[in-house]
Enzyme design. Structure first.
Site, short mmCIF file in Angstrom:
data_model
loop_
_atom_site.label_atom_id
_atom_site.label_comp_id
_atom_site.label_asym_id
_atom_site.label_seq_id
_atom_site.Cartn_x
_atom_site.Cartn_y
_atom_site.Cartn_z
N ASP A 1 0.83 -1.21 0.00
CA ASP A 1 0.00 0.00 0.00
C ASP A 1 0.86 1.25 0.00
O ASP A 1 1.45 1.60 1.02
CB ASP A 1 -0.92 0.00 1.22
CG ASP A 1 -1.98 1.08 1.14
OD1 ASP A 1 -1.98 1.84 0.15
OD2 ASP A 1 -2.81 1.17 2.07
N ASP B 1 -0.51 5.64 -7.13
CA ASP B 1 -0.95 4.74 -6.06
C ASP B 1 -1.10 3.32 -6.58
O ASP B 1 -1.74 3.10 -7.61
CB ASP B 1 -2.28 5.24 -5.50
CG ASP B 1 -2.78 4.37 -4.36
OD1 ASP B 1 -1.98 4.03 -3.47
OD2 ASP B 1 -3.98 4.03 -4.35
#
Length: 486
Positions: free
Chosen positions: A168, A366
């Site tokens: 993440d 991301d």
């Protein structure tokens, strides 16, 4: 009659010539429809046990990692670790998109909290027993509803035990489920047992790590943590230090991570999460990595790739400035100045991709978000530019968040306009066609894989990153994109 027929033939010829000339005026690339459809069908029957069995070996004791060392970890897509229960490919796609929407909401909530709250680092931990219902302003990371789509295998403890962890780049706190569990979700590996590790150590309430938490508590001078997600999922327990092993290539002592005794949510198969964001508690910050990179294989592929720390920059990289937000250290912003379709600039005001003085706006890279989100004005211009050059393709009904879809059931391959990002410094990244035209069922419906957002912040998602090694040069504040280097 003959004259009319001749004129009709001439008109047809001229029409074909005009179409050919029009196509020659813009750049195209090939979408392999047959291959991607076959891959979509195969993922439904793939047995994750093959992957799990190949990863069950225990680590030998690796050398200690230093911030000048390089190391590599294997990356797997989510559906290679966790057997999908979707009835068909369209159901699988809709589930992915639902998770993705929750992910995007959580990132925007995280940013909004950072822009609109006081500096929590000035507050001292208080003696309190944290309960999930006590949360009034949830602190979110990027794995809402288990939407982390890529897993890696690391060792935790001494001796090291293997665990699949979600990657993440949108969060900082590393955590995994720990015994004893008051409430733990189902995971692939056995739950970590602190009593079996000689390197396990709790942190005090006044430790720098505890003070770096967004939300902390204190019990008997032991630091408590809680991370809450946009859908109501959460993890809570003690903040501790442990030895983390990166395969057999390196290990790092005293890595801060959350030992979660109460964890709830759809994290699905993973033991926890590795935070690769830019904050103090992230794995990248704690090991003082000069750089890290990953290459994300297609989520429908059974192949794997790597997560690498301190690896050399590749020569063919398209580089761009890496920007940081003074209000939130977590996110990695890239300086995008525009987009191209068919080799021609799209009419998008450059300020749309810029971060303002308040920390609002900008565009982040991301790995947990799937579909690239662009501010509505930018998205509309991109979509309209694309549809003007795809009049030869048969349009079909929208699907979920995709408003531009095509019926390619009769095609095995097709030429489509190139889509590109333009970065500050003059570099351009051309995306492969499969990174923006994706199948949403197994019968040949493809959609333009971008979506609008009303949020000021845009996000470059992992569908657009597939097959491209993305390298974050933390020492020199550069982001590099290197196609075909998985």
């Amino acid at each position: 009659m003959a004259v009319a027929r001749s004129l009709s033939v001439l008109s047809l010829i001229l029409s074909l010539v005009n179409v050919t000339l029009a196509r020659s005026l813009y750049s195209t690339t090939v979408l392999d429809v047959a291959s991607s459809l076959q891959q979509a069908r195969d993922i439904l029957s793939f047995d994750p046990q093959q992957t799990l069995e190949s990863s069950t070996q225990q680590f030998t004791k690796p050398p200690l990692f230093s911030n000048s060392s390089s190391l590599s970890l294997t990356l797997h897509s989510r559906d290679i670790i966790y057997k999908t229960h979707a009835e068909d490919y369209k159901s699988l796609v809709l589930t992915r998109l639902e998770r993705d929407s929750a992910r995007v909401d959580s990132l925007n909530t995280k940013l909004n909290l950072a822009l609109n709250t006081i500096n929590k680092h000035d507050l001292k931990p208080v003696e309190v027993e944290i309960q999930p219902e006590d949360l009034s302003t949830p602190v979110v990371s990027g794995s809402s509803q288990g939407s982390g789509e890529y897993f890696t295998r690391v060792g935790v403890g001494s001796p090291a035990k293997n665990f699949y962890m979600v990657l993440d780049t949108g969060s900082d706190v590393n955590w995994l489920q720990c015994q004893p569990c008051s409430d733990c979700y189902q995971q692939t590996d056995p739950i970590f047992n602190p009593a079996a590790s000689t390197s396990y150590s709790t942190l005090t309430c006044n430790s720098p790590q505890c003070r770096s938490l967004e939300m902390s508590g204190c019990r008997s001078d032991r630091c408590l943590y809680q991370v809450s997600y946009g859908d109501g999922s959460y993890t809570m327990g003690e903040l501790v230090t442990e030895t983390v092993s990166f395969g057999n290539s390196g290990a790092m002592n005293k890595i801060s991570l959350g030992c979660g005794h109460d964890n709830e949510g759809l994290f699905v198969a993973s033991a926890g999460l590795l935070g690769l964001g830019g904050g103090k508690l992230s794995l990248t910050s704690q090991i003082k990595a000069n750089s890290f990179s990953y290459c994300l294989v297609d989520r429908d592929s059974s192949r794997s790739s790597t997560l690498e720390f301190n690896s050399a920059q590749l020569r063919d990289s398209v580089t761009a400035p890496l920007m940081r937000n003074s209000k939130i250290a977590t996110f990695y912003y890239v300086q995008v100045i525009g987009m191209n379709v068919g080799g021609k600039p799209v009419s998008i005001p450059p300020e749309i991709f810029q971060m303002d003085d308040s920390g609002s706006g900008g565009i982040i890279v991301d790995c947990g978000t799937a579909i690239t989100r662009l501010q509505t004005e930018a998205y509309n211009s991109l979509r309209d530019s694309f549809t003007k050059l795809t009049g030869n393709l048969r349009r079909t009904n929208p699907v979920a968040l995709f408003d531009t879809c095509y019926d390619m059931s009769s095609l095995s391959s097709v030429r489509v306009p190139k889509v590109s990002f333009r970065f500050a410094g003059g570099k351009t990244l051309d995306l492969p066609a499969k990174n923006y035209l994706i199948p949403v069922d197994s019968s040949g419906t493809y959609c333009f894989a971008f979506a609008p957002t009303s949020s000021p912040m845009s996000i470059i998602g992992n569908v657009q990153q597939q097959g491209i090694r993305v390298r974050f040069d933390l020492a020199n504040n550069r982001v590099g994109f290197s196609p075909n280097n998985c």
